[in-house]
Design an enzyme around this catalytic site. Sequence first.
Site, PDB file in Angstrom:
ATOM      1  N   ARG A  38      36.063   7.467  55.880  1.00  0.00           N
ATOM      2  CA  ARG A  38      35.248   7.669  54.674  1.00  0.00           C
ATOM      3  C   ARG A  38      34.310   8.879  54.802  1.00  0.00           C
ATOM      4  NH1 ARG A  38      33.194   2.054  54.010  1.00  0.00           N
ATOM      5  NH2 ARG A  38      35.000   0.809  53.497  1.00  0.00           N
ATOM      6  N   ARG A  42      30.366   8.557  49.307  1.00  0.00           N
ATOM      7  CA  ARG A  42      29.181   8.570  48.463  1.00  0.00           C
ATOM      8  C   ARG A  42      27.897   8.963  49.190  1.00  0.00           C
ATOM      9  NH1 ARG A  42      29.292   2.769  45.924  1.00  0.00           N
ATOM     10  NH2 ARG A  42      30.508   2.339  47.794  1.00  0.00           N
ATOM     11  N   ARG A  51      32.105  13.078  41.430  1.00  0.00           N
ATOM     12  CA  ARG A  51      32.661  11.835  40.926  1.00  0.00           C
ATOM     13  C   ARG A  51      31.941  11.312  39.677  1.00  0.00           C
ATOM     14  NH1 ARG A  51      34.010   7.271  42.813  1.00  0.00           N
ATOM     15  NH2 ARG A  51      34.425   7.117  40.609  1.00  0.00           N
ATOM     16  N   ASP A  87      43.112   6.068  47.970  1.00  0.00           N
ATOM     17  CA  ASP A  87      42.746   4.669  48.167  1.00  0.00           C
ATOM     18  C   ASP A  87      43.990   3.886  48.546  1.00  0.00           C
ATOM     19  OD1 ASP A  87      42.111   1.707  47.024  1.00  0.00           O
ATOM     20  OD2 ASP A  87      40.251   2.759  47.486  1.00  0.00           O
ATOM     21  N   TYR A 165      44.747  -8.296  49.172  1.00  0.00           N
ATOM     22  CA  TYR A 165      44.085  -7.807  47.946  1.00  0.00           C
ATOM     23  C   TYR A 165      44.845  -8.268  46.700  1.00  0.00           C
ATOM     24  CZ  TYR A 165      40.553  -4.568  49.838  1.00  0.00           C
ATOM     25  OH  TYR A 165      39.443  -4.018  50.430  1.00  0.00           O
TER      26      TYR A 165
END
Length: 369
Positions: A38, A42, A51, A87, A165
């Site tokens: 990552r 963010r 973004r 992703d 998921y």
Amino acid sequence: MEGGERLLPKGFPKLKNDTFLRAARGEETEHTPVWCMRQAGRYLPEFRETRAAQDFFATCRSPKLCCELTLQPLRRFPLDAAIIFSDILVVPQALGMEVVMVPGKGPTFTEPLKEVEDLLKLRQKVDVTAELGYVFQAITLTRHSLEGRVPLIGFSGAPWTLMSYMIEGGGSTTMAKAKSWLYRHPEASHQLLRLLANVVTDYLVGQVAAGAQALQLFESHAGHLGPEQFQDFALPYIRDIAQAVKSKLKEEALPLVPMIIFAKDAHYALHDLAHAGYEVVGLDWTIRPQEARAQTGKDVTLQGNLDPCALYAPKEKIGELVKKMLEGFGTQRYIANLGHGLYPDMSPEHVGAFVEAVHAHSRHINKHS
């Protein structure tokens, strides 16, 4: 780069820093290479700006935006590898499932798999170029845009993690719904895992064809399985993917790129993972370097495993922790990373301190060893 999305996966600039690739292959390096899971995230103000007002999965489908986000951390830090911004849940999307990113909640499946019959709703044959071509375009554009600075890593989620998921419908602390399938519907579970393994194999080969120079398989939910369930429902597919990817790369005369397996919290399986066909075994922060070396042997490179929360410490402390980590792993056959991804509230300066400490301390250790 105007019209960059139409660039072809050939004529790539010459690689200037191959330290990461050499470490992955077990060759000697002057310093220990470092990258962060990552690293495009963010915690970077420029990431948040790029973004802003963009739907997450719309961003994933824009090669131009994925390229920009992949390059951002490299403008700040002397990292030894880039990892494509994407992703793991683009694979369930390719199978026909709808996934949306809900603010404050995370990825959410509008119709998760509930009954065995729901497997019939999934595409049984997936043309990865048609469904995931946007990832391949992003890889090709990014590989050109990197101008040979560092290698580019492609990735995918592993079958069990993707399955969990798809059944849970999002994140879960227990994975009880997904695990109940393993106990109640073992045959259907294997059917789904096999389908996922086939798609993941084609997807990873496609990434190499597009320009990826290494591949990481994320078994992020390994820790929810005990040793027996991991042996039955995760490990066989992890092995099969490594074997099938390498076989197809040979068939298609594509580069045999190094592959990394990161199975979070799967300490009980480290010996098996070291013999599963991957050049690199990634580690989370809950295992001592010496124990990991003892379990994996001398024929694989290890990657990891600083506790991500260590980056909240003062910079001097980060340096001390990095030095201790390097002494534990040794500077060779080793790629420094965190034991998981960077968190959104982390300081970019502390990420920089981590990267610089790896380079400085590993050079010092190599010089005096």
